[in-house]
Design a protein around this motif. Sequence first.
Motif, PDB file in Angstrom:
ATOM      1  N   ASP A 151       0.834  -1.201   0.000  1.00  0.00           N
ATOM      2  CA  ASP A 151       0.000   0.000   0.000  1.00  0.00           C
ATOM      3  C   ASP A 151       0.873   1.256   0.000  1.00  0.00           C
ATOM      4  OD1 ASP A 151      -2.311  -1.498  -0.037  1.00  0.00           O
ATOM      5  OD2 ASP A 151      -2.623  -1.378   2.127  1.00  0.00           O
ATOM      6  N   PHE A 152       1.953   1.224   0.786  1.00  0.00           N
ATOM      7  CA  PHE A 152       2.883   2.359   0.812  1.00  0.00           C
ATOM      8  C   PHE A 152       3.490   2.587  -0.572  1.00  0.00           C
ATOM      9  CE2 PHE A 152       7.415   3.482   0.959  1.00  0.00           C
ATOM     10  CZ  PHE A 152       7.283   4.831   1.291  1.00  0.00           C
ATOM     11  N   GLU A 153       3.957   1.515  -1.203  1.00  0.00           N
ATOM     12  CA  GLU A 153       4.582   1.656  -2.521  1.00  0.00           C
ATOM     13  C   GLU A 153       3.591   2.222  -3.539  1.00  0.00           C
ATOM     14  OE1 GLU A 153       6.590  -1.964  -3.696  1.00  0.00           O
ATOM     15  OE2 GLU A 153       7.714  -2.012  -1.821  1.00  0.00           O
ATOM     16  N   ASN A 154       2.347   1.777  -3.478  1.00  0.00           N
ATOM     17  CA  ASN A 154       1.316   2.307  -4.384  1.00  0.00           C
ATOM     18  C   ASN A 154       1.064   3.794  -4.125  1.00  0.00           C
ATOM     19  OD1 ASN A 154       0.989  -0.144  -5.690  1.00  0.00           O
ATOM     20  ND2 ASN A 154      -0.641  -0.816  -4.319  1.00  0.00           N
ATOM     21  N   ALA A 155       1.009   4.165  -2.847  1.00  0.00           N
ATOM     22  CA  ALA A 155       0.797   5.575  -2.484  1.00  0.00           C
ATOM     23  C   ALA A 155       2.006   6.416  -2.898  1.00  0.00           C
ATOM     24  CB  ALA A 155       0.540   5.706  -0.985  1.00  0.00           C
ATOM     25  N   PHE A 156       3.200   5.868  -2.707  1.00  0.00           N
ATOM     26  CA  PHE A 156       4.399   6.607  -3.096  1.00  0.00           C
ATOM     27  C   PHE A 156       4.434   6.815  -4.606  1.00  0.00           C
ATOM     28  CE2 PHE A 156       8.655   7.547  -4.333  1.00  0.00           C
ATOM     29  CZ  PHE A 156       9.051   8.461  -3.379  1.00  0.00           C
ATOM     30  N   ASN A 157       3.967   5.829  -5.346  1.00  0.00           N
ATOM     31  CA  ASN A 157       3.924   5.946  -6.799  1.00  0.00           C
ATOM     32  C   ASN A 157       3.084   7.155  -7.219  1.00  0.00           C
ATOM     33  OD1 ASN A 157       4.617   5.085  -9.422  1.00  0.00           O
ATOM     34  ND2 ASN A 157       2.690   3.986  -9.615  1.00  0.00           N
ATOM     35  N   GLN A 158       2.014   7.423  -6.468  1.00  0.00           N
ATOM     36  CA  GLN A 158       1.213   8.632  -6.714  1.00  0.00           C
ATOM     37  C   GLN A 158       1.936   9.883  -6.207  1.00  0.00           C
ATOM     38  OE1 GLN A 158      -2.990   8.495  -5.494  1.00  0.00           O
ATOM     39  NE2 GLN A 158      -2.642   6.333  -5.071  1.00  0.00           N
ATOM     40  N   ALA A 159       2.539   9.776  -5.021  1.00  0.00           N
ATOM     41  CA  ALA A 159       3.149  10.941  -4.362  1.00  0.00           C
ATOM     42  C   ALA A 159       4.379  11.458  -5.098  1.00  0.00           C
ATOM     43  CB  ALA A 159       3.509  10.590  -2.920  1.00  0.00           C
ATOM     44  N   PRO A 167       1.367  23.939  -0.406  1.00  0.00           N
ATOM     45  CA  PRO A 167       0.099  23.191  -0.384  1.00  0.00           C
ATOM     46  C   PRO A 167       0.289  21.751  -0.855  1.00  0.00           C
ATOM     47  CG  PRO A 167      -0.148  25.275  -1.587  1.00  0.00           C
ATOM     48  CD  PRO A 167       1.306  25.120  -1.257  1.00  0.00           C
ATOM     49  N   GLU A 168       1.232  21.550  -1.769  1.00  0.00           N
ATOM     50  CA  GLU A 168       1.492  20.188  -2.272  1.00  0.00           C
ATOM     51  C   GLU A 168       1.972  19.251  -1.169  1.00  0.00           C
ATOM     52  OE1 GLU A 168       2.116  22.957  -5.809  1.00  0.00           O
ATOM     53  OE2 GLU A 168       2.578  23.012  -3.665  1.00  0.00           O
ATOM     54  N   TYR A 169       2.706  19.824  -0.188  1.00  0.00           N
ATOM     55  CA  TYR A 169       3.191  18.997   0.922  1.00  0.00           C
ATOM     56  C   TYR A 169       2.032  18.431   1.735  1.00  0.00           C
ATOM     57  CZ  TYR A 169       5.909  17.519   4.993  1.00  0.00           C
ATOM     58  OH  TYR A 169       6.474  16.783   6.006  1.00  0.00           O
ATOM     59  N   GLN A 170       0.935  19.172   1.832  1.00  0.00           N
ATOM     60  CA  GLN A 170      -0.236  18.667   2.564  1.00  0.00           C
ATOM     61  C   GLN A 170      -0.795  17.419   1.869  1.00  0.00           C
ATOM     62  OE1 GLN A 170      -0.772  19.899   5.582  1.00  0.00           O
ATOM     63  NE2 GLN A 170       0.963  21.214   5.049  1.00  0.00           N
ATOM     64  N   GLU A 171      -0.785  17.422   0.542  1.00  0.00           N
ATOM     65  CA  GLU A 171      -1.231  16.252  -0.218  1.00  0.00           C
ATOM     66  C   GLU A 171      -0.256  15.083  -0.022  1.00  0.00           C
ATOM     67  OE1 GLU A 171      -2.350  14.987  -4.816  1.00  0.00           O
ATOM     68  OE2 GLU A 171      -1.701  17.035  -4.422  1.00  0.00           O
ATOM     69  N   LEU A 201       1.098   9.733   2.460  1.00  0.00           N
ATOM     70  CA  LEU A 201       2.196   8.908   2.969  1.00  0.00           C
ATOM     71  C   LEU A 201       2.357   8.819   4.479  1.00  0.00           C
ATOM     72  CD1 LEU A 201       4.965   9.931   0.419  1.00  0.00           C
ATOM     73  CD2 LEU A 201       3.491   7.908   0.373  1.00  0.00           C
ATOM     74  N   HIS A 202       2.047   9.866   5.211  1.00  0.00           N
ATOM     75  CA  HIS A 202       2.491   9.908   6.605  1.00  0.00           C
ATOM     76  C   HIS A 202       1.846   8.853   7.501  1.00  0.00           C
ATOM     77  CE1 HIS A 202       4.597  14.095   6.722  1.00  0.00           C
ATOM     78  NE2 HIS A 202       4.934  13.393   5.666  1.00  0.00           N
ATOM     79  N   HIS A 203       0.685   8.349   7.152  1.00  0.00           N
ATOM     80  CA  HIS A 203       0.042   7.342   8.012  1.00  0.00           C
ATOM     81  C   HIS A 203       0.712   5.967   7.919  1.00  0.00           C
ATOM     82  CE1 HIS A 203      -1.983   7.120   4.087  1.00  0.00           C
ATOM     83  NE2 HIS A 203      -2.219   5.857   4.365  1.00  0.00           N
TER      84      HIS A 203
END
Length: 99
Positions: A19-27, A72-76, A81-83
């Motif tokens: 799940d992290f890798e998938n989220a990072f792929n977006q981030a 603002p991008e950092y909030q996204e 990722l942070h969770h």
Amino acid sequence: KIMILEVATLNIIKGQETDFENAFNQAQRIISSMQGYISHQLKRCVEQPSQYILLVNWETIEDHNEGFRNSPEYQEWKLLLHHFYDPFPKVEHYTSVFH
């Protein structure tokens, strides 16, 4: 020109690596669009598969610490990722010894 290497050690909650890798792929599209961004790599530890390192090359330390973190991008980025982190990542900055 001297660039700054951001090194973040990311400890991901066990079982959430995919799940992290998938989220990072977006981030990664977020960070790669930022002022002063040069390049990045995400690496997974062989011995400890829930640990990663994120390496980001920046033009200046301010591009990361002020520009990115106050954007603002950092909030996204945080929402994506942070969770996944436990504990929160240690982030340090490096510069080249030999040019």
